[in-house]
Motif scaffolding. Structure first.
Motif, PDB file in Angstrom:
ATOM      1  N   ARG A  70      -2.344  -1.253  -3.814  1.00 37.26           N
ATOM      2  CA  ARG A  70      -3.445  -0.276  -3.421  1.00 37.26           C
ATOM      3  C   ARG A  70      -3.195   1.156  -2.926  1.00 37.26           C
TER       4      ARG A  70
ATOM      5  N   SER B   8       3.078  -0.944   4.067  1.00 44.69           N
ATOM      6  CA  SER B   8       2.546   0.149   3.549  1.00 44.69           C
ATOM      7  C   SER B   8       3.856   1.194   3.691  1.00 44.69           C
TER       8      SER B   8
ATOM      9  N   VAL C  80       0.987  -1.468  -0.085  1.00 50.07           N
ATOM     10  CA  VAL C  80       0.016  -0.214   0.055  1.00 50.07           C
ATOM     11  C   VAL C  80       0.902   1.173  -0.061  1.00 50.07           C
TER      12      VAL C  80
ATOM     13  N   THR D 287       3.424  -0.966  -6.054  1.00 45.77           N
ATOM     14  CA  THR D 287       2.178  -0.662  -4.940  1.00 45.77           C
ATOM     15  C   THR D 287       0.774  -1.429  -5.700  1.00 45.77           C
TER      16      THR D 287
ATOM     17  N   ASP E  51      -4.522   0.645   7.780  1.00 47.28           N
ATOM     18  CA  ASP E  51      -3.755  -0.167   6.518  1.00 47.28           C
ATOM     19  C   ASP E  51      -2.289  -0.580   6.940  1.00 47.28           C
TER      20      ASP E  51
END
Ligand code: TRP
Length: 327
Positions: A140, A35, A4, A138, A29
């Protein structure tokens, strides 16, 4: 694990709309995905600003994101200009994007209509954003609805590059939060809460004095009826209070409405829920700001982790394009 990435400009103070609409989702997230969160200082350069202000607001934004709950041991938090690969891949994206495609970007049209100086960087802004995303493979990108078009462009650029030069980039998807997290201006509840709003009374800042926050909710625009009902078309002001209260307490706005028969108590409860949401963030912010060296170290570590991933993708893209390896 899914990857993410999201970004935020270091311009202007963070407000309740940013917090409830975007940043709080990032905090969740980080535990569910690998992330990356980036303070996009290069994007901030698209509009001329004072170096002093840029320096200060970049540290402030990174500190605030940490105070809200982005944990540098869990996610990768970094400053865009600390990873030079962003600027380099951005050039490749500028050469992948069509002029006409960039000209159709709504955010460019809006911003250039209002600006007295329109930089070329403002025009190519979405190419840099595509680079931010594609460098990290990535999957999302959690963003607000206003970024949907930039995300579509990023997907088109990734697919076009892959088709021309061979499989290089992951084609990312946007995740746009539910409408419920949309925070509207307290004075003009049909407009989104935004730093470009006409009146300060309509915006609540994350670092704002808590008594001022309470006053702003007391003066929030409702309507001339007195019934509390969640109906964003007929009752935008009341519905906005209900969505804010819902977002702060993890409840559902329509069922919250059943507990109120007057506006006064709804305003008071919403103000209190917001104050209780902001209080720990402000306390943590004060703690972190007391030790600026700690933030510098967090960002240095973030940049190192980010660069390790970004440089691999950049090398892949350079090779795919036929740029001569330095040897
Ligand atoms: N353009 C985004 C905004 O204005 C900020 C941004 C820059 C961004 N790079 C990004 C968002 C990469 C998501 C992913 O909000």
């Amino acid at each position: 694990m899914a990857r993410v990435l999201s970004g935020i400009q270091p311009t202007g103070a963070l407000h309740l709309g940013n917090l409830l609409g975007a940043v709080r989702n990032w905090v969740e997230d980080q535990h569910r995905a690998d992330s990356y969160f980036v303070v996009v200082d290069l994007h901030a350069l698209t509009v001329p600003k004072s170096p002093e202000v840029l320096r200060r607001s970049t540290v402030e934004m990174a500190t605030l994101l940490t105070a809200i709950g982005l944990d540098p041991d869990v996610c990768t938090l970094f400053v865009q200009s600390h990873v030079p690969a962003h600027a380099e891949l951005s050039w490749f994206m500028e050469c992948t994007a069509a002029f006409g495609e960039l000209r159709r970007m709504v955010q460019f049209k809006d911003k250039s209509d209002r600006a007295e100086f329109v930089s070329a960087g403002l025009f190519t802004y979405p190419a840099l954003q595509a680079a931010d995303i594609l460098l990290y493979d990535t999957d999302r990108v959690p963003v607000g609805d206003d970024q949907r078009q930039h995300l579509e462009l990023t997907r088109d650029l990734a697919a076009r590059f892959n088709a021309r030069y061979g499989q290089t980039f992951v084609v990312p998807e946007a995740t746009i939060p539910r409408a419920g997290a949309r925070v509207m201006d307290l004075q003009n509840p049909t407009d989104k809460m935004s730093k470009s709003s006409s009146s300060e009374a309509g915006i609540v800042y994350v670092l704002e004095d808590l008594e001022a926050v309470v006053r702003k909710f007391k003066r929030a625009v409702t309507d001339s009826e007195s019934e509390v009902r969640y109906d964003i078309v007929a009752k935008p002001g009341v519905s906005n209070l209900l969505s804010i209260l819902a977002a702060c307490t993890g409840q559902d706005p329509a069922s919250l409405a059943e507990g109120y028969s007057q506006y006064g108590p709804l305003k008071a409860d919403t103000a209190e829920a917001v104050v209780e949401t902001l209080r720990p963030v402000q306390a943590r912010y004060a703690e972190l700001s007391a030790d600026p060296g700690a933030m510098t170290a967090i960002l240095a570590k973030g940049a190192e982790k980010a660069a390790a991933v970004a440089n691999l993708t950049l090398t892949r893209a350079r090779d795919a394009l036929g740029l001569l390896p330095r040897g």
